[in-house]
Design a protein around this motif. Structure first.
Motif, PDB file in Angstrom:
ATOM      1  N   ALA A   1       8.671 -16.252   2.992  1.00 51.44           N
ATOM      2  CA  ALA A   1       7.635 -16.950   2.224  1.00 51.44           C
ATOM      3  C   ALA A   1       6.244 -16.707   2.772  1.00 51.44           C
ATOM      4  N   ALA A   2       6.088 -15.736   3.653  1.00 53.55           N
ATOM      5  CA  ALA A   2       4.779 -15.466   4.223  1.00 53.55           C
ATOM      6  C   ALA A   2       3.840 -14.910   3.171  1.00 53.55           C
ATOM      7  N   PRO A   3       2.530 -15.088   3.372  1.00 52.76           N
ATOM      8  CA  PRO A   3       1.590 -14.487   2.420  1.00 52.76           C
ATOM      9  C   PRO A   3       1.647 -12.963   2.439  1.00 52.76           C
TER      10      PRO A   3
ATOM     11  N   ARG B   1       0.349  -5.460   3.388  1.00 53.78           N
ATOM     12  CA  ARG B   1       0.189  -6.793   2.794  1.00 53.78           C
ATOM     13  C   ARG B   1      -0.535  -7.736   3.746  1.00 53.78           C
ATOM     14  N   LEU B   2      -0.269  -7.574   5.036  1.00 56.10           N
ATOM     15  CA  LEU B   2      -0.971  -8.388   6.017  1.00 56.10           C
ATOM     16  C   LEU B   2      -2.467  -8.095   5.982  1.00 56.10           C
ATOM     17  N   VAL B   3      -2.834  -6.816   5.938  1.00 51.95           N
ATOM     18  CA  VAL B   3      -4.254  -6.440   5.876  1.00 51.95           C
ATOM     19  C   VAL B   3      -4.889  -6.983   4.603  1.00 51.95           C
TER      20      VAL B   3
ATOM     21  N   GLY C   1      -3.010  -0.330  -1.637  1.00 53.17           N
ATOM     22  CA  GLY C   1      -1.820  -0.264  -2.483  1.00 53.17           C
ATOM     23  C   GLY C   1      -0.797   0.684  -1.894  1.00 53.17           C
ATOM     24  N   GLY C   2      -0.162   0.300  -0.806  1.00 54.68           N
ATOM     25  CA  GLY C   2       0.842   1.147  -0.180  1.00 54.68           C
ATOM     26  C   GLY C   2       2.159   1.082  -0.923  1.00 54.68           C
ATOM     27  N   SER C   3       2.855   2.199  -0.992  1.00 55.72           N
ATOM     28  CA  SER C   3       4.138   2.274  -1.679  1.00 55.72           C
ATOM     29  C   SER C   3       5.050   3.198  -0.895  1.00 55.72           C
ATOM     30  N   VAL C   4       6.281   2.745  -0.621  1.00 55.50           N
ATOM     31  CA  VAL C   4       7.240   3.565   0.106  1.00 55.50           C
ATOM     32  C   VAL C   4       7.702   4.719  -0.786  1.00 55.50           C
ATOM     33  N   LEU C   5       7.786   5.895  -0.212  1.00 56.70           N
ATOM     34  CA  LEU C   5       8.161   7.101  -0.947  1.00 56.70           C
ATOM     35  C   LEU C   5       9.517   6.939  -1.629  1.00 56.70           C
ATOM     36  N   TYR C   6       9.605   7.408  -2.868  1.00 57.98           N
ATOM     37  CA  TYR C   6      10.903   7.564  -3.529  1.00 57.98           C
ATOM     38  C   TYR C   6      10.905   8.899  -4.261  1.00 57.98           C
ATOM     39  N   LEU C   7      12.082   9.440  -4.477  1.00 52.09           N
ATOM     40  CA  LEU C   7      12.225  10.747  -5.107  1.00 52.09           C
ATOM     41  C   LEU C   7      12.434  10.605  -6.610  1.00 52.09           C
TER      42      LEU C   7
END
Length: 580
Positions: free
Chosen positions: A71-73, A454-456, A404-410
């Motif tokens: 539930a963290a911001p 998200r923390l940043v 807007g970071g996004s983990v790589l997907y193929l």
């Protein structure tokens, strides 16, 4: 013939609350109506209609990454859900419309199961109804869809011309399937695929979406009705992670500016549209095209006060000072910018002709003009190690706007997919699966960086618009304001530090606790936990050590209004039809 076009629901840990407008289906509907068919669109993707779903077996490893109690911001995800209509609601809607032909959008490989589910429901109701599937996944993986007994036909590439020809075959027997470019089907000797693209080459002939088949109140941003619109189709590049060239080729077909503005005017008059999302594959195409469109919009009194976004992600090369000012005056309030990586070497490997230094200049110039920004980049790109991605993160932290970071997907059809050492299930081809990890960039590291993003963003949101502070100064202030006192042991190995009279300091680890203060979520002490444990403590410490040499800039520029996305949904199962 009565044709029903379906946008399937989505099952994932999250879905976007906006950018769900079924633009492609609406364009197909225009072509079919022009040919004399009766058309309806069932939009079964409803972001605010969601229900928990069991976690698929392929995602069993994600339990430890997405704890339900988070539930963290700056939390990641908590619950796998279905966003949209239930199977029974889809069945009822199809039965009510009683179509002769059904088309199902299969845009994303990760959500092919939901597209196939819609096809199976059709066949359960009537085995004789032809089911046609199209979209990006149908283009790059037609064999996967045709292997299902519920799928009769697939269309590869842009669908307007092939679908019109297929409907003519259904009604008159001509042209024969063998004569239709971009068509796939089940022939007696096996699958028959004709994957050549059949594109509308003249931008002036690209169809205007059949918006009358959709309820405009179902699509809003910050309470204002919105619609998606294209000023062009196609992209001149072939970035290693993108499938646009598979669907639309590498040529760009630009619509006449007068036609685009006329479409906007019609939307304002008929449906009171107040927000346009420009869903071009490459917007702006160049600086001249941007300046021409902006001047035409500013010269149209009917479009005064209308807002614009380009949520598909904007390339920054055309964005100089003059273009940015023109976009602002046209009605842009924030820019979705496609950075991909801060490493010039990585961009070169991906075939992306961008310059990181210019990207930072665009961020600074946009903020000076009062434009908010989101900078999108990919976590876990081949050839990049965690320190390189951390560098991207902290450099963006020091610039105005949010990350807007996004983990790589193929995605099948891309160069990265062809080069990847092993194959993944289609379900795993999503950012939330963190399935593209490597020994030198583990899932723990990828998701720790996502948590740091998200923390940043959370820290940026604490700063007044238009301000900038040294990161160390902000951290020291938070440590003082939320001084750690007594500790409380919680689940998942968490230590939460209790403050005075119902305040809690953010403390899933001591490092996190010293950085942030938590907000109270309940009057019951056992519900005070808000923070999540960093998955890779070493990487978290590396971030803190690196960040102290940088400043942190506010999420919003001076004078900017924070957009509040919303997407109210209509009644379940409601179909807008050309008969109504």
């Amino acid at each position: 013939m009565r044709v029903l076009l379906i946008q399937p629901p989505v099952e994932d840990f999250y879905t976007t609350a906006v950018r769900t407008y079924p633009l492609g289906l609406a364009c197909l509907a225009t072509v079919l109506e022009t040919a004399g068919h009766t058309v309806a669109i069932l939009d079964a993707h409803r972001p605010r209609q969601c229900a928990p779903r069991p976690l698929p077996a392929e995602f069993g490893h994600l339990h430890r990454y997405y704890p339900p109690a988070a539930a963290a911001p700056y939390k990641l995800f908590r619950q796998y859900r279905r966003f949209g209509l239930s199977t029974e609601e889809i069945r009822v809607s199809i039965r009510q419309y009683d179509p002769a032909v059904v088309g199902v959008a299969a845009m994303f490989s990760a959500y092919a199961d939901q597209a196939l589910e819609c096809a199976r429901v059709v066949k359960e109701l009537d085995m004789n109804i032809p089911v046609v599937m199209g979209g990006a996944h149908a283009t790059v993986a037609p064999e996967h869809l045709l292997a299902d007994p519920a799928v009769d036909w697939v269309i590869m590439g842009e669908g307007e011309r092939p679908l019109a020809a297929l409907m003519a075959y259904f009604t008159t027997g001509a042209p024969r399937p063998e004569q239709i470019t971009g068509l796939g089907w089940k022939a007696p000797g096996g699958l028959r695929l004709q994957p050549e693209l059949d594109l509308i080459q003249d931008g002036a002939r690209l169809p205007t979406p059949a918006r009358h088949l959709l309820d405009p109140t179902d699509y809003t941003i910050a309470g204002r009705r919105y619609t998606a619109l294209q000023t062009s189709r196609g992209c001149p590049h072939r970035c290693g992670f993108c499938t646009v060239h598979c669907l639309s080729g590498t040529g760009v077909r630009r619509r006449p500016t007068a036609d685009v503005v006329a479409e906007m005017q019609a939307c304002v008059r008929r449906w009171d549209i107040r927000h346009f999302d420009l869903e071009d594959d490459h917007f702006p195409l160049n600086r001249q095209a941007a300046l021409e469109l902006a001047a035409a919009v500013r010269g149209c009194p009917e479009l005064e006060g209308v807002e614009f976004t380009a949520m598909n992600g904007m390339p920054t090369r055309p964005l100089d000072q003059e273009v940015l000012a023109a976009l602002r005056d046209m009605g842009f309030r924030h820019l979705d910018l496609a950075m991909v990586s801060a490493s010039a070497a990585t961009l070169d490997r991906l075939g992306r002709p961008d310059n990181p230094r210019h990207f930072y200049h665009v961020l600074d110039r946009a903020a000076a003009l009062g434009l908010a920004t989101v900078s999108y980049f990919i976590i876990g790109l081949p050839g990049e190690l965690p320190p390189v991605t951390l560098t991207t993160l902290v450099r963006l932290m020091a610039r105005p706007g949010i990350l807007g970071g996004s983990v790589l997907y193929l995605t099948p059809g891309t160069e990265l997919y062809r080069q990847w050492p092993h194959r993944l299930a289609y379900r795993q081809m999503r950012s939330t699966a963190a399935a593209c990890a490597r020994p030198d960039f583990t899932p723990d590291q990828q998701l720790t960086i996502l948590m740091l993003v998200r923390l940043v963003n959370y820290l940026k949101s604490l700063l007044p618009p238009g301000t900038r502070r040294p990161f160390k100064e902000l951290r020291d202030e938070l440590q003082t304001r939320y001084a750690l006192t007594d500790t409380w042991q919680g689940p998942f190995g968490v230590t939460a530090a209790m403050g005075d009279a119902g305040r809690v300091a953010a403390a899933t680890s001591l490092a996190t606790g010293r950085l942030l203060g938590l907000r109270r979520v309940s009057r019951r002490p056992h519900r005070f936990l808000l923070a999540e444990e960093p998955l890779d403590h070493g990487l978290f410490r590396d971030f803190l050590d690196t960040a102290v040499a940088f400043s942190i800039a506010a999420a919003q520029p001076a004078g900017a209004n924070r957009p509040v996305p919303s997407h109210p949904t209509g009644a379940p199962g409601r179909i807008a039809s050309s008969e109504t």
